[in-house]
Design an enzyme around this catalytic site. Structure first.
Site, PDB file in Angstrom:
ATOM      1  N   GLU A 237     -11.381  -5.282 -13.011  1.00 50.18           N
ATOM      2  CA  GLU A 237     -11.690  -6.332 -13.906  1.00 50.18           C
ATOM      3  C   GLU A 237     -12.820  -7.215 -13.371  1.00 50.18           C
ATOM      4  O   GLU A 237     -13.606  -7.858 -13.752  1.00 50.18           O
ATOM      5  CB  GLU A 237     -10.420  -7.295 -14.150  1.00 50.18           C
ATOM      6  CG  GLU A 237      -9.329  -6.643 -14.951  1.00 50.18           C
ATOM      7  CD  GLU A 237      -8.189  -7.309 -15.190  1.00 50.18           C
ATOM      8  OE1 GLU A 237      -7.652  -7.904 -14.333  1.00 50.18           O
ATOM      9  OE2 GLU A 237      -8.004  -8.013 -16.285  1.00 50.18           O
TER      10      GLU A 237
ATOM     11  N   ALA B 228      -4.516  -6.553  -7.794  1.00 50.33           N
ATOM     12  CA  ALA B 228      -3.854  -7.795  -7.481  1.00 50.33           C
ATOM     13  C   ALA B 228      -2.997  -7.108  -6.122  1.00 50.33           C
ATOM     14  O   ALA B 228      -2.490  -6.188  -6.413  1.00 50.33           O
ATOM     15  CB  ALA B 228      -2.983  -8.108  -8.809  1.00 50.33           C
TER      16      ALA B 228
ATOM     17  N   GLY C 167      -7.210  -5.646 -11.128  1.00 49.17           N
ATOM     18  CA  GLY C 167      -7.890  -6.661 -11.030  1.00 49.17           C
ATOM     19  C   GLY C 167      -9.421  -6.498 -10.250  1.00 49.17           C
ATOM     20  O   GLY C 167     -10.227  -7.060 -10.555  1.00 49.17           O
TER      21      GLY C 167
ATOM     22  N   GLU D 228      -2.423  -1.606 -14.647  1.00 49.40           N
ATOM     23  CA  GLU D 228      -1.431  -2.477 -14.759  1.00 49.40           C
ATOM     24  C   GLU D 228      -0.126  -1.835 -15.505  1.00 49.40           C
ATOM     25  O   GLU D 228       0.966  -2.342 -14.965  1.00 49.40           O
ATOM     26  CB  GLU D 228      -1.791  -3.963 -15.447  1.00 49.40           C
ATOM     27  CG  GLU D 228      -2.690  -4.719 -14.689  1.00 49.40           C
ATOM     28  CD  GLU D 228      -4.460  -4.346 -14.748  1.00 49.40           C
ATOM     29  OE1 GLU D 228      -4.641  -3.046 -15.275  1.00 49.40           O
ATOM     30  OE2 GLU D 228      -5.108  -5.007 -14.359  1.00 49.40           O
TER      31      GLU D 228
HETATM   32  N1  COA Z   1      -1.409  -4.556  -3.488  1.00 53.64           N
HETATM   33  C1  COA Z   1      -1.019  -4.739  -2.251  1.00 53.64           C
HETATM   34  N2  COA Z   1      -1.148  -3.736  -1.399  1.00 53.64           N
HETATM   35  C2  COA Z   1      -1.958  -2.615  -1.665  1.00 53.64           C
HETATM   36  C3  COA Z   1      -2.380  -2.395  -2.892  1.00 53.64           C
HETATM   37  C4  COA Z   1      -2.240  -3.556  -4.021  1.00 53.64           C
HETATM   38  N3  COA Z   1      -2.536  -3.353  -5.175  1.00 53.64           N
HETATM   39  N4  COA Z   1      -2.931  -1.244  -3.081  1.00 53.64           N
HETATM   40  C5  COA Z   1      -2.951  -0.580  -1.878  1.00 53.64           C
HETATM   41  N5  COA Z   1      -2.354  -1.377  -1.152  1.00 53.64           N
HETATM   42  C6  COA Z   1      -1.722  -1.333   0.319  1.00 53.64           C
HETATM   43  C7  COA Z   1      -0.616  -0.017   0.260  1.00 53.64           C
HETATM   44  O1  COA Z   1       0.708  -0.748   0.300  1.00 53.64           O
HETATM   45  C8  COA Z   1      -1.034   0.364   1.544  1.00 53.64           C
HETATM   46  O2  COA Z   1      -0.386  -0.641   2.645  1.00 53.64           O
HETATM   47  P1  COA Z   1       0.373  -0.137   3.993  1.00 53.64           P
HETATM   48  O3  COA Z   1      -0.263   0.848   4.939  1.00 53.64           O
HETATM   49  O4  COA Z   1       0.872  -1.501   4.762  1.00 53.64           O
HETATM   50  O5  COA Z   1       1.746   0.697   3.327  1.00 53.64           O
HETATM   51  C9  COA Z   1      -2.346   0.506   1.847  1.00 53.64           C
HETATM   52  O6  COA Z   1      -3.027  -0.587   0.893  1.00 53.64           O
HETATM   53  C10 COA Z   1      -2.986   1.690   1.661  1.00 53.64           C
HETATM   54  O7  COA Z   1      -2.566   2.082   0.330  1.00 53.64           O
HETATM   55  P2  COA Z   1      -1.671   3.547   0.145  1.00 53.64           P
HETATM   56  O8  COA Z   1      -0.913   3.367  -0.881  1.00 53.64           O
HETATM   57  O9  COA Z   1      -0.927   4.073   1.458  1.00 53.64           O
HETATM   58  O10 COA Z   1      -2.940   4.668  -0.132  1.00 53.64           O
HETATM   59  P3  COA Z   1      -3.100   5.779  -0.918  1.00 53.64           P
HETATM   60  O11 COA Z   1      -4.126   6.489  -0.626  1.00 53.64           O
HETATM   61  O12 COA Z   1      -1.456   6.570  -0.867  1.00 53.64           O
HETATM   62  O13 COA Z   1      -3.058   5.417  -2.516  1.00 53.64           O
HETATM   63  C11 COA Z   1      -3.712   3.950  -4.265  1.00 53.64           C
HETATM   64  C12 COA Z   1      -3.963   4.475  -2.735  1.00 53.64           C
HETATM   65  C13 COA Z   1      -5.097   3.069  -4.681  1.00 53.64           C
HETATM   66  C14 COA Z   1      -3.696   4.973  -5.211  1.00 53.64           C
HETATM   67  C15 COA Z   1      -2.453   2.922  -4.202  1.00 53.64           C
HETATM   68  O14 COA Z   1      -2.471   2.335  -2.988  1.00 53.64           O
HETATM   69  C16 COA Z   1      -2.122   2.419  -5.372  1.00 53.64           C
HETATM   70  O15 COA Z   1      -1.825   2.874  -6.405  1.00 53.64           O
HETATM   71  N6  COA Z   1      -2.281   0.964  -5.315  1.00 53.64           N
HETATM   72  C17 COA Z   1      -1.970   0.133  -6.422  1.00 53.64           C
HETATM   73  C18 COA Z   1      -3.128  -0.013  -7.524  1.00 53.64           C
HETATM   74  C19 COA Z   1      -2.650  -1.107  -8.606  1.00 53.64           C
HETATM   75  O16 COA Z   1      -1.675  -0.665  -9.278  1.00 53.64           O
HETATM   76  N7  COA Z   1      -3.225  -1.898  -8.711  1.00 53.64           N
HETATM   77  C20 COA Z   1      -3.232  -2.763  -9.976  1.00 53.64           C
HETATM   78  C21 COA Z   1      -2.376  -4.058  -9.451  1.00 53.64           C
HETATM   79  S1  COA Z   1      -1.908  -5.011 -11.039  1.00 53.64           S
END
Ligand code: COA
Length: 260
Positions: free
Chosen positions: A114, A66, A111, A134
């Protein structure tokens, strides 16, 4: 111009759905959920599409879950009432008669996983990382994850994943039955498209009933599932394609399905 969060392409009976917000690792916002709901609702009645492949744009993610930016404000009661009116696109996927294949490269989190769990077959690239993360955000999966994950990997593994928010690499995902195949990154889309093609070439009604028997049966007690299978198998004995399949075998040629 409005952002289009999902791309849709269809060719020779195979539809490809691409989550298309690569700058945010294809994070799922409301616009994307609405687009997916429209696509899967339409697909249900589209006999021209035999198989569906879903994937993410870019090189880093299937979908990182999400869009967390939408969590920054507490939703209002009005927001909840509006949300209650909406049908979950994943429920619409369950009703699709076409098999749905997830082609997963990079992150499939929250998500995003999912969404992949609501697909019928999952192929992962070697760089895939899958998790229901989550819990790290003080929430639990709300798109079917707590129900579909244990049905695939069992109660213990599902709880380990959901309670820790851990990310499972592709090889481990294959070992625990979370994905069906792991392939090199460059082979992911060719492998998914080849599998889709292989399935799409089968007789259309048999394909539809095979999915209905398996997916419908999983929600039933065994005796009712067997009954469902029996009904569908009996109905299939009335098709022209069944006769064509037998004729083609005897005449040592490829069958020509008509879908009747
Ligand atoms: N929602 C919104 N933006 C997201 C996102 C999410 N779920 N996951 C990644 N992004 C965005 C980041 O904010 C970043 O944007 P920016 O460049 O404007 O800062 C871009 O995507 C790249 O992600 P980044 O975090 O810089 O890459 P990373 O390699 O350091 O880490 C992840 C990758 C996937 C480990 C990390 O982005 C993450 O933990 N994301 C959330 C995953 C999550 O918890 N999802 C469940 C949501 S309920």
């Amino acid at each position: 111009m409005t952002e289009q969060p999902v791309r849709y392409e269809a060719k020779d009976g195979v539809a490809t759905i691409i989550l298309d917000r690569p700058d945010v690792l294809n994070a799922m916002n409301d616009l994307m959920r609405t687009a997916l709901l429209e696509i899967f609702t339409r697909l249900r009645t589209d006999d021209g599409v035999k198989v569906v492949v879903v994937t993410g744009a870019g090189e880093r993610a299937f979908c990182a879950g999400a869009d967390i930016r939408e969590f920054l404000e507490l939703p209002t009661p009005t927001h909840f009432r509006e949300a209650r009116k909406r049908i979950d696109f994943r429920a619409e996927m369950e009703r699709c008669s076409q098999p749905i294949i997830a082609a997963i490269r990079g992150f499939a989190l929250g998500g995003g996983l999912e969404f992949a769990l609501a697909c019928d077959i999952r192929i992962a690239a070697e760089d895939a990382q899958l998790g229901l993360t989550e819990i790290n955000l003080a929430i639990i999966p709300g798109g079917g994850g707590t129900q579909r994950l244990p049905r695939l990997v069992g109660r213990g593994k599902a709880l380990e994943m959901i309670l820790t928010g851990m990310r499972v690499p592709a090889a481990e995902a294959l070992r625990i039955g979370l994905v069906e195949r792991v392939v090199p990154v460059a082979d992911l889309m060719p492998a998914a498209q080849a599998l889709a093609r292989q399935i799409a070439d089968k007789a259309p009604i048999a394909l539809r009933y095979a999915k209905e028997a398996v997916v419908g049966g999983l929600g039933l007690p065994l005796a009712d599932g067997i009954r469902l299978e029996n009904d569908l198998a009996t109905l299939l004995r009335t098709t022209e394609d069944r006769v064509e399949g037998a004729k083609a075998f005897v005449e040592k040629r490829k069958p020509k399905w008509t879908g009747t």
